[in-house]
Design a protein around this motif. Structure first.
Motif, PDB file in Angstrom:
ATOM      1  N   ASP A   1      -2.545  -0.811  -3.587  1.00 42.75           N
ATOM      2  CA  ASP A   1      -3.458   0.254  -3.186  1.00 42.75           C
ATOM      3  C   ASP A   1      -2.656   1.536  -3.020  1.00 42.75           C
ATOM      4  N   TYR A   2      -3.354   2.682  -3.018  1.00 42.17           N
ATOM      5  CA  TYR A   2      -2.684   3.981  -2.945  1.00 42.17           C
ATOM      6  C   TYR A   2      -3.557   4.914  -2.130  1.00 42.17           C
ATOM      7  N   MET A   3      -3.033   5.404  -1.012  1.00 44.22           N
ATOM      8  CA  MET A   3      -3.738   6.383  -0.190  1.00 44.22           C
ATOM      9  C   MET A   3      -2.939   7.677  -0.147  1.00 44.22           C
ATOM     10  N   THR A   4      -3.651   8.794  -0.088  1.00 45.92           N
ATOM     11  CA  THR A   4      -2.977  10.088  -0.054  1.00 45.92           C
ATOM     12  C   THR A   4      -3.003  10.678   1.348  1.00 45.92           C
ATOM     13  N   LYS A   5      -1.955  11.440   1.662  1.00 44.23           N
ATOM     14  CA  LYS A   5      -1.881  12.177   2.922  1.00 44.23           C
ATOM     15  C   LYS A   5      -2.536  13.542   2.737  1.00 44.23           C
ATOM     16  N   PRO A   6      -3.211  14.078   3.761  1.00 45.83           N
ATOM     17  CA  PRO A   6      -3.494  13.460   5.067  1.00 45.83           C
ATOM     18  C   PRO A   6      -4.494  12.313   4.918  1.00 45.83           C
TER      19      PRO A   6
ATOM     20  N   GLU B   1      -9.297   4.269   8.148  1.00 52.50           N
ATOM     21  CA  GLU B   1      -9.484   3.845   6.752  1.00 52.50           C
ATOM     22  C   GLU B   1      -8.280   3.028   6.285  1.00 52.50           C
ATOM     23  N   LEU B   2      -7.078   3.448   6.697  1.00 53.55           N
ATOM     24  CA  LEU B   2      -5.879   2.691   6.338  1.00 53.55           C
ATOM     25  C   LEU B   2      -5.934   1.282   6.923  1.00 53.55           C
ATOM     26  N   VAL B   3      -6.367   1.158   8.171  1.00 53.75           N
ATOM     27  CA  VAL B   3      -6.503  -0.160   8.797  1.00 53.75           C
ATOM     28  C   VAL B   3      -7.491  -1.015   8.011  1.00 53.75           C
ATOM     29  N   ALA B   4      -8.597  -0.404   7.588  1.00 61.75           N
ATOM     30  CA  ALA B   4      -9.601  -1.140   6.813  1.00 61.75           C
ATOM     31  C   ALA B   4      -9.021  -1.623   5.485  1.00 61.75           C
ATOM     32  N   ARG B   5      -8.213  -0.782   4.850  1.00 63.35           N
ATOM     33  CA  ARG B   5      -7.597  -1.179   3.583  1.00 63.35           C
ATOM     34  C   ARG B   5      -6.564  -2.279   3.796  1.00 63.35           C
TER      35      ARG B   5
ATOM     36  N   ILE C   1       0.857  -1.185   0.000  1.00 63.83           N
ATOM     37  CA  ILE C   1       0.000   0.000   0.000  1.00 63.83           C
ATOM     38  C   ILE C   1       0.891   1.231   0.000  1.00 63.83           C
ATOM     39  N   PHE C   2       0.708   2.114  -0.979  1.00 64.37           N
ATOM     40  CA  PHE C   2       1.439   3.377  -0.994  1.00 64.37           C
ATOM     41  C   PHE C   2       0.692   4.406  -0.142  1.00 64.37           C
TER      42      PHE C   2
ATOM     43  N   ILE D   1     -10.426  -7.268  -8.618  1.00 64.22           N
ATOM     44  CA  ILE D   1      -8.969  -7.323  -8.458  1.00 64.22           C
ATOM     45  C   ILE D   1      -8.488  -6.415  -7.334  1.00 64.22           C
ATOM     46  N   TRP D   2      -9.052  -5.222  -7.252  1.00 70.56           N
ATOM     47  CA  TRP D   2      -8.622  -4.309  -6.191  1.00 70.56           C
ATOM     48  C   TRP D   2      -9.409  -4.516  -4.900  1.00 70.56           C
ATOM     49  N   GLY D   3     -10.541  -5.202  -4.995  1.00 69.00           N
ATOM     50  CA  GLY D   3     -11.288  -5.549  -3.792  1.00 69.00           C
ATOM     51  C   GLY D   3     -11.958  -4.380  -3.107  1.00 69.00           C
TER      52      GLY D   3
END
Length: 229
Positions: free
Chosen positions: A99-104, A109-113, A78-79, A186-188
């Motif tokens: 997966d890719y999450m942006t800051k902030p 949500e990160l835990v869920a991903r 995860i990025f 594929i990405w779920g």
């Protein structure tokens, strides 16, 4: 049963420790790396089940760390990055991130991903006793147990997402999958205007498959993609 180990690679100590705190509350074991070189060393020295990587890190950035990890390992990546453009996200996903999450970001949500990626990884990587059989179509061989692809005995180097897309399509020949359906399987996660992400993966997958890749993956205009048996 040993706990699931998650690598957190981020040069911002406060962010890394915040992520670790939330993951450890869920029962995960965490390892923190302050730069890309330390992240590679962590993966090579002990089993890691999932990696969370900052894109902009000292010594080696997250993209290079991902390239090196993907040479030998299949764990979800995860990025987590301040770079939020669509091009940045697509680049990360094509290189091999899951997966890719942006800051902030919202830690929950990160835990869920993280949970979604681990759940998906376990489902798509069954134990040998449950492994599906090999697929062989016109010189193309897909081995889901080893997660390898060959064309006339020549190995094709695919990213995890490219392999998953190919295996999904080849496992259901002549069935048409929309970009939305492919992304969700594929990405779920829910589809959020990610047709470009799917399209880029299909394009690079076709390129890797060789001189006449459209003999395998056909575009059904206005609908989606299908695999010719």
């Amino acid at each position: 049963m040993k706990p699931i180990t998650i690598l957190i690679a981020d040069d911002e100590t406060e962010i890394a420790e915040l992520i670790a705190m939330h993951l450890e509350k869920e029962g995960y074991h965490t390892i923190i790396a302050a730069d890309g070189s330390a992240a590679i060393q962590a993966v090579q020295s002990q089993p890691v089940d999932l990696a969370i990587l900052d894109v902009m890190m000292p010594k080696l950035d997250g993209l290079e760390v991902t390239r090196q990890i993907r040479e030998k390992y299949r764990m979800p990546i995860i990025f987590l990055s301040a770079k939020a453009s669509d091009l940045d996200k697509i680049t990360g996903l094509v290189i091999g991130a899951d997966d890719y999450m942006t800051k902030p970001f919202n830690p929950m949500e990160l835990v869920a991903r993280v949970k979604a990626q681990l759940r998906r990884f376990i489902v798509l990587n069954p134990s040998p006793a449950d492994s599906p059989s090999m697929l062989q179509i016109r010189g193309l061989t897909i081995d889901p147990e080893k997660r390898t692809v060959t064309i006339y005995d020549q190995t094709i180097d695919l990213t995890p997402k490219e392999f998953d897309i190919l295996h999904l399509l080849a496992g259901h020949p002549n069935k048409v999958f929309s970009a939305e359906n492919i992304f969700m399987q594929i990405w779920g996660e829910s589809y959020y205007d990610s047709g470009n992400t799917v399209m880029v993966h299909i394009r690079t997958l076709r390129k890797k498959l060789g001189e006449d890749p459209k003999k395998f993956i056909k575009t059904v205009w206005g609908v989606g993609y299908t695999f010719n048996d």
